[in-house]
Design a protein around this motif. Structure first.
Motif, PDB file in Angstrom:
ATOM      1  N   SER A 155       0.839  -1.206   0.000  1.00  0.00           N
ATOM      2  CA  SER A 155       0.000   0.000   0.000  1.00  0.00           C
ATOM      3  C   SER A 155       0.865   1.243   0.000  1.00  0.00           C
ATOM      4  O   SER A 155       1.902   1.291   0.654  1.00  0.00           O
ATOM      5  CB  SER A 155      -0.847   0.071   1.281  1.00  0.00           C
ATOM      6  OG  SER A 155      -1.851  -0.867   1.267  1.00  0.00           O
ATOM      7  N   PRO A 220     -14.166  -0.306   4.748  1.00  0.00           N
ATOM      8  CA  PRO A 220     -13.665   0.500   3.629  1.00  0.00           C
ATOM      9  C   PRO A 220     -13.520   1.976   4.009  1.00  0.00           C
ATOM     10  O   PRO A 220     -14.296   2.495   4.800  1.00  0.00           O
ATOM     11  CB  PRO A 220     -14.735   0.323   2.553  1.00  0.00           C
ATOM     12  CG  PRO A 220     -15.424  -0.951   2.905  1.00  0.00           C
ATOM     13  CD  PRO A 220     -15.413  -0.999   4.401  1.00  0.00           C
ATOM     14  N   PRO A 222     -12.914   5.496   1.924  1.00  0.00           N
ATOM     15  CA  PRO A 222     -12.694   6.200   0.648  1.00  0.00           C
ATOM     16  C   PRO A 222     -11.512   7.169   0.704  1.00  0.00           C
ATOM     17  O   PRO A 222     -10.771   7.313  -0.264  1.00  0.00           O
ATOM     18  CB  PRO A 222     -14.001   6.977   0.431  1.00  0.00           C
ATOM     19  CG  PRO A 222     -15.029   6.258   1.240  1.00  0.00           C
ATOM     20  CD  PRO A 222     -14.299   5.662   2.408  1.00  0.00           C
ATOM     21  N   TRP A 225      -8.201   4.903   0.962  1.00  0.00           N
ATOM     22  CA  TRP A 225      -8.045   3.934  -0.125  1.00  0.00           C
ATOM     23  C   TRP A 225      -8.057   4.636  -1.488  1.00  0.00           C
ATOM     24  O   TRP A 225      -7.834   4.026  -2.498  1.00  0.00           O
ATOM     25  CB  TRP A 225      -9.181   2.895  -0.098  1.00  0.00           C
ATOM     26  CG  TRP A 225      -9.198   1.998   1.095  1.00  0.00           C
ATOM     27  CD1 TRP A 225      -8.472   2.120   2.243  1.00  0.00           C
ATOM     28  CD2 TRP A 225     -10.013   0.822   1.256  1.00  0.00           C
ATOM     29  NE1 TRP A 225      -8.784   1.101   3.112  1.00  0.00           N
ATOM     30  CE2 TRP A 225      -9.723   0.290   2.533  1.00  0.00           C
ATOM     31  CE3 TRP A 225     -10.954   0.173   0.459  1.00  0.00           C
ATOM     32  CZ2 TRP A 225     -10.347  -0.868   3.020  1.00  0.00           C
ATOM     33  CZ3 TRP A 225     -11.578  -0.976   0.943  1.00  0.00           C
ATOM     34  CH2 TRP A 225     -11.269  -1.482   2.212  1.00  0.00           C
ATOM     35  N   TYR A 226      -8.400   5.934  -1.468  1.00  0.00           N
ATOM     36  CA  TYR A 226      -8.566   6.706  -2.704  1.00  0.00           C
ATOM     37  C   TYR A 226      -9.607   6.025  -3.602  1.00  0.00           C
ATOM     38  O   TYR A 226      -9.313   5.631  -4.729  1.00  0.00           O
ATOM     39  CB  TYR A 226      -7.229   6.897  -3.433  1.00  0.00           C
ATOM     40  CG  TYR A 226      -6.190   7.583  -2.575  1.00  0.00           C
ATOM     41  CD1 TYR A 226      -6.126   8.975  -2.496  1.00  0.00           C
ATOM     42  CD2 TYR A 226      -5.283   6.844  -1.812  1.00  0.00           C
ATOM     43  CE1 TYR A 226      -5.191   9.612  -1.679  1.00  0.00           C
ATOM     44  CE2 TYR A 226      -4.344   7.470  -0.989  1.00  0.00           C
ATOM     45  CZ  TYR A 226      -4.295   8.846  -0.930  1.00  0.00           C
ATOM     46  OH  TYR A 226      -3.383   9.463  -0.123  1.00  0.00           O
ATOM     47  N   THR A 227     -10.813   5.883  -3.032  1.00  0.00           N
ATOM     48  CA  THR A 227     -11.901   5.243  -3.775  1.00  0.00           C
ATOM     49  C   THR A 227     -13.143   6.129  -3.700  1.00  0.00           C
ATOM     50  O   THR A 227     -13.192   7.078  -2.914  1.00  0.00           O
ATOM     51  CB  THR A 227     -12.237   3.867  -3.175  1.00  0.00           C
ATOM     52  OG1 THR A 227     -12.417   4.013  -1.763  1.00  0.00           O
ATOM     53  CG2 THR A 227     -11.115   2.874  -3.416  1.00  0.00           C
ATOM     54  N   SER A 232     -17.902   1.754  -1.612  1.00  0.00           N
ATOM     55  CA  SER A 232     -17.383   1.121  -0.389  1.00  0.00           C
ATOM     56  C   SER A 232     -17.918  -0.288  -0.150  1.00  0.00           C
ATOM     57  O   SER A 232     -17.139  -1.213   0.109  1.00  0.00           O
ATOM     58  CB  SER A 232     -17.688   1.999   0.828  1.00  0.00           C
ATOM     59  OG  SER A 232     -16.875   3.137   0.792  1.00  0.00           O
ATOM     60  N   LEU A 235     -16.575  -2.701  -2.579  1.00  0.00           N
ATOM     61  CA  LEU A 235     -15.167  -3.037  -2.302  1.00  0.00           C
ATOM     62  C   LEU A 235     -15.042  -3.979  -1.104  1.00  0.00           C
ATOM     63  O   LEU A 235     -14.171  -4.849  -1.070  1.00  0.00           O
ATOM     64  CB  LEU A 235     -14.352  -1.769  -2.065  1.00  0.00           C
ATOM     65  CG  LEU A 235     -14.043  -0.994  -3.339  1.00  0.00           C
ATOM     66  CD1 LEU A 235     -13.626   0.434  -3.019  1.00  0.00           C
ATOM     67  CD2 LEU A 235     -12.953  -1.695  -4.151  1.00  0.00           C
ATOM     68  N   SER A 239     -13.258  -7.584  -1.284  1.00  0.00           N
ATOM     69  CA  SER A 239     -12.172  -8.022  -0.393  1.00  0.00           C
ATOM     70  C   SER A 239     -12.423  -9.454   0.067  1.00  0.00           C
ATOM     71  O   SER A 239     -11.488 -10.208   0.319  1.00  0.00           O
ATOM     72  CB  SER A 239     -12.034  -7.075   0.808  1.00  0.00           C
ATOM     73  OG  SER A 239     -13.066  -7.289   1.761  1.00  0.00           O
ATOM     74  N   TRP A 270      -9.939  -6.344  -6.648  1.00  0.00           N
ATOM     75  CA  TRP A 270     -10.122  -5.534  -5.425  1.00  0.00           C
ATOM     76  C   TRP A 270      -9.097  -4.387  -5.377  1.00  0.00           C
ATOM     77  O   TRP A 270      -9.394  -3.275  -4.965  1.00  0.00           O
ATOM     78  CB  TRP A 270      -9.954  -6.430  -4.178  1.00  0.00           C
ATOM     79  CG  TRP A 270     -10.132  -5.694  -2.884  1.00  0.00           C
ATOM     80  CD1 TRP A 270     -11.247  -5.019  -2.467  1.00  0.00           C
ATOM     81  CD2 TRP A 270      -9.162  -5.539  -1.826  1.00  0.00           C
ATOM     82  NE1 TRP A 270     -11.034  -4.460  -1.225  1.00  0.00           N
ATOM     83  CE2 TRP A 270      -9.769  -4.768  -0.803  1.00  0.00           C
ATOM     84  CE3 TRP A 270      -7.855  -5.987  -1.629  1.00  0.00           C
ATOM     85  CZ2 TRP A 270      -9.107  -4.427   0.383  1.00  0.00           C
ATOM     86  CZ3 TRP A 270      -7.196  -5.650  -0.447  1.00  0.00           C
ATOM     87  CH2 TRP A 270      -7.817  -4.879   0.548  1.00  0.00           C
ATOM     88  N   GLN A 274      -8.582   0.904  -6.165  1.00  0.00           N
ATOM     89  CA  GLN A 274      -8.049   1.653  -5.026  1.00  0.00           C
ATOM     90  C   GLN A 274      -6.772   2.407  -5.392  1.00  0.00           C
ATOM     91  O   GLN A 274      -5.776   1.809  -5.782  1.00  0.00           O
ATOM     92  CB  GLN A 274      -7.739   0.698  -3.862  1.00  0.00           C
ATOM     93  CG  GLN A 274      -8.945  -0.096  -3.394  1.00  0.00           C
ATOM     94  CD  GLN A 274      -8.596  -0.966  -2.196  1.00  0.00           C
ATOM     95  OE1 GLN A 274      -8.007  -0.488  -1.225  1.00  0.00           O
ATOM     96  NE2 GLN A 274      -8.949  -2.240  -2.263  1.00  0.00           N
ATOM     97  N   ARG A 276      -4.555   3.591  -3.586  1.00  0.00           N
ATOM     98  CA  ARG A 276      -3.355   3.255  -2.809  1.00  0.00           C
ATOM     99  C   ARG A 276      -2.541   2.131  -3.446  1.00  0.00           C
ATOM    100  O   ARG A 276      -1.405   1.879  -3.062  1.00  0.00           O
ATOM    101  CB  ARG A 276      -3.734   2.884  -1.360  1.00  0.00           C
ATOM    102  CG  ARG A 276      -4.661   1.702  -1.224  1.00  0.00           C
ATOM    103  CD  ARG A 276      -4.959   1.379   0.238  1.00  0.00           C
ATOM    104  NE  ARG A 276      -6.005   0.364   0.330  1.00  0.00           N
ATOM    105  CZ  ARG A 276      -6.227  -0.381   1.400  1.00  0.00           C
ATOM    106  NH1 ARG A 276      -5.480  -0.222   2.464  1.00  0.00           N
ATOM    107  NH2 ARG A 276      -7.200  -1.268   1.409  1.00  0.00           N
TER     108      ARG A 276
END
Lengths: 311, 377
Positions: A155, A220, A222, A225-227, A232, A235, A239, A270, A274, A276
């Motif tokens: 990450s 999750p 956001p 995770w830069y989503t 969420s 995701l 996962s 997954w 994201q 990251r």
């Protein structure tokens, strides 16, 4: 277990209007956990997003007795409360007589895997009758996305920056659920908010056992995770379907996988949405992605081998 | 000479620049607002310089690893804020007794407890002095601008290396997060001190050699094998119950800082020559005080500013000298009178001493100071 219709009619013990980010995994987790108490419940919360985001004066989102003490000691504080409760009950000094009160401690991955593990381990060993819930979003999000020992390998975080030479975090995450289970407590489980039925069932079991219980819940984030906030829950499901975050429980020492994906999805599904993990999709990092997948496959196989077995 | 680099930096970024300039090559810490940017900066910069950055599992781990880094021979640092500073206190005492050079940056926030993480405070002035148990030497520096954070961080490393002792840099959230233009110094522009290395053979080496006030410190792994313990120890580092040795050692670690106070002290004096009322303060509060002094002078009030950049050891001599010739010393601080107590102790009633406190998470304004000073004239 309560049906969805019944659940929807219960009062939320964590109200709306809190300041957690949109798309944050924490509120649905906390609500499902508290609903499972099915009676009076007291909570402690470690320093972190949940604490800051739900309690800024003059508002509180908590409809239950709640205390924040410090970063490292949510499990120790709940130990004190639970012990005093047992003592008062024994002495017949408890207002309301023999009310069955549930005790829950909440902490993020920083407050649980890292700074809080000593207090958690102590509380588990002493055998307090409580449930510890870790909402694991995989970094110190409240202070601005620093890596924790729960952060997935590779990450990009502000203290494990992905650069040309070092491609993000170098270490594999700590397997906290198994570490907790090694305290030989009656109940430990991993859950995810997208599977509310599984999460609720586990929370009910955890509340019922006599002694310490632990739940590690995928949460999750956001921001970290830069989503997109709307992704969420999707995701969280990914996962689990990629087997990064298997759903299982360890009840009286017996491990049981509570959900097996019909078709195990590639980990990249997954990772890719994201930010990251953005750097892992550069052609020169293909080998890293492959290694990551291999390690996940190995971990999943190890879990399958243990399914149904006494540890 | 190479062209100087001017950058717009946050206080915490300037701290990173100062540390790297001074030769810091080891950082271990834990995230805590409002100091986290120091650690983030170190995580990016140190690996490129061949140094080592480690994020530890908690605050105690942060300082303990930095102690290890320093013993192994690297200039080491950790940074934190109030609650984390509290957790580190046992190791600070350990560093004082074992005489391990170390820099601890405390970006102060409101307390007690979790307090007010995103607001300014000067609540750790006394924690820096008395946070760990037992009598122990304390050096603590108090920069007041972003460029000064850079230069005082360099000075902190130099003092730590020279005196074999932990040195603290204290500044508040305002300074940690504000941005000012900073000139990055060229190599050689500021002196960089390194700890003394032993000149004797390994078999003749004592880590606390009683021939010295401050004995040379050999890095672990360099062939000089020695014992390090937090117990009271003899010159060879091994624990002792000898009351004479214990007494001598406790006095010596105090003496090494005490007799060198003159070189550790650093004050800025603003219009003190004819001052009738003097403001004594540090950090971001000194910025308000400077503004207030200028405004007071405009209306004919003879005000001055005494601003220590070294708060520990406390600037006794400067305060004593001022107290004998002014009407009053005003001490504005973002706590409930921690520095005021010290000023009172030194002034010994020679002039009025009045504190001006604020603990609501907001800075003390120039107009608050302006009006306080006018009360005395």
């Amino acid at each position: 277990m309560a049906t969805l219709k019944e659940l929807s009619k219960q009062q939320e013990l964590l109200s709306g209007g809190h300041r957690l980010c949109s798309g944050c995994g924490i509120p649905p987790i906390v609500r499902l956990i508290l609903r499972a108490a099915n009676g009076p419940v007291v909570a402690t919360t470690a320093t972190g997003c949940l604490e800051v985001g739900t309690t800024i004066y003059p508002y509180t989102a908590w409809r239950i007795p709640w205390i924040h003490s410090a970063f490292e000691n949510a499990a120790a504080t709940i130990s004190g409360i639970e012990s005093a409760y047992r003592s008062l009950k024994k002495q017949g000094k408890l207002p309301g007589g023999d009310k069955d009160i549930k005790f829950v401690a909440f902490g993020g991955d920083g407050g649980t895997y890292d700074i809080g593990i000593q207090a958690l381990s102590g509380a588990l060993e002493r055998g307090h009758n409580f449930l510890y819930v870790c909402y694991d979003n995989g970094a110190y999000m409240n202070t601005g996305i620093q890596r924790s020992s729960a952060t997935p390998m590779l990450s990009n975080t502000t203290t494990s920056p992905a650069g040309k030479v070092i491609p993000g975090k170098q270490q594999w995450r700590k397997d906290l659920t198994r570490i907790v289970a090694a305290h030989n407590i009656p109940y430990a489980a991993q859950a995810s908010p997208h599977n509310w039925a599984d999460l609720s069932k586990k929370a009910e079991k955890a509340m019922k056992v006599n002694g310490p219980a632990f739940m590690n819940v995928m949460s999750p984030c956001p921001l970290g995770w830069y989503t997109k906030p709307e992704d969420s829950i999707k995701l969280a499901k990914l996962s689990v379907d990629t087997c990064y975050w298997p759903l299982y429980e360890i009840e009286d020492g017996v491990l049981k996988i509570t959900y097996k994906p019909k078709e195990k999805k590639p980990l990249a599904e997954w990772l890719k949405p994201q930010g990251r993990f953005k750097h892992l999709f550069k052609p020169e990092n293909a080998n890293l992605l492959e290694e990551f997948q291999k390690r996940i496959d190995m971990e999943w196989q190890r879990l399958l081998d243990l399914d149904g077995k006494r540890l | 000479m190479a062209e100087k680099k001017k950058k717009l930096l946050q206080g915490n970024e300037a701290c990173v620049e100062g540390a790297l300039y001074a030769g810091c090559r080891f950082y271990a810490g834990y995230p805590i607002t409002p100091s986290t940017e120091i650690m983030e900066g170190m995580s990016v910069r140190l690996p490129k310089l061949g140094g080592k950055f480690i994020q530890m599992e908690d605050e105690i781990g942060g300082i303990a690893a930095a102690l290890g880094g320093s013993l192994a021979g690297l200039k080491s640092m950790t940074a934190t804020s109030g609650p984390g500073f509290s957790l580190k206190q046992e190791c600070i005492g350990y560093a004082c007794l074992t005489e391990i050079p170390l820099v601890i940056v405390d970006v102060m926030r409101g307390g007690p407890s979790t307090g007010y993480p995103t607001g300014p405070s000067q609540s750790d002035i006394m924690q820096a002095k008395w946070g760990t148990h037992g009598d122990h030497p304390v050096i603590a520096l108090t920069p007041s601008t972003v460029p000064e954070i850079l230069t005082e961080t360099i000075r902190a490393f130099n003092l730590a290396e020279q005196f074999r002792t932990p040195v603290m840099v204290l500044y508040d959230e305002i300074l940690g997060h504000m941005r000012e233009p900073v000139t990055i110094p060229n190599p050689g522009e500021f002196a960089v001190e390194d700890r003394a290395k032993p000149e004797v053979k390994p078999e003749d080496y004592y880590p606390y050699d009683d021939k010295f006030l401050i004995a040379p410190l050999a890095p672990f792994g360099s062939g000089y094998r020695f014992h390090v313990t937090g117990l009271n120890h003899k010159q060879d580092g091994f624990p002792t119950n000898d009351s004479k040795v214990i007494r001598e050692n406790n006095l010596r670690i105090m003496r090494k800082v005490d007799i060198n106070r003159e070189t550790i002290w650093k004050n800025e004096e603003v219009m003190l020559d004819d001052a009738e009322v003097v403001i004594f303060t540090v950090g971001s509060t000194a910025r308000s005080a400077r503004f207030a002094v200028n405004e007071l002078r405009k209306v004919g009030v003879k005000a001055g500013l005494l601003r220590p950049l070294t708060i520990w050891p406390f600037p006794d001599r400067a305060v004593a000298e001022i107290s004998s010739r002014v009407k009053a010393i005003i001490v504005p601080e973002l706590n409930l009178g921690q520095m005021t107590l010290e000023v009172e102790r030194v002034a010994k009633g020679r002039c009025a001493v009045e504190g001006l406190y604020r603990v609501d998470g907001e800075p003390i304004t120039p107009s608050q100071i302006f009006h306080e000073v006018r009360k005395y004239l």
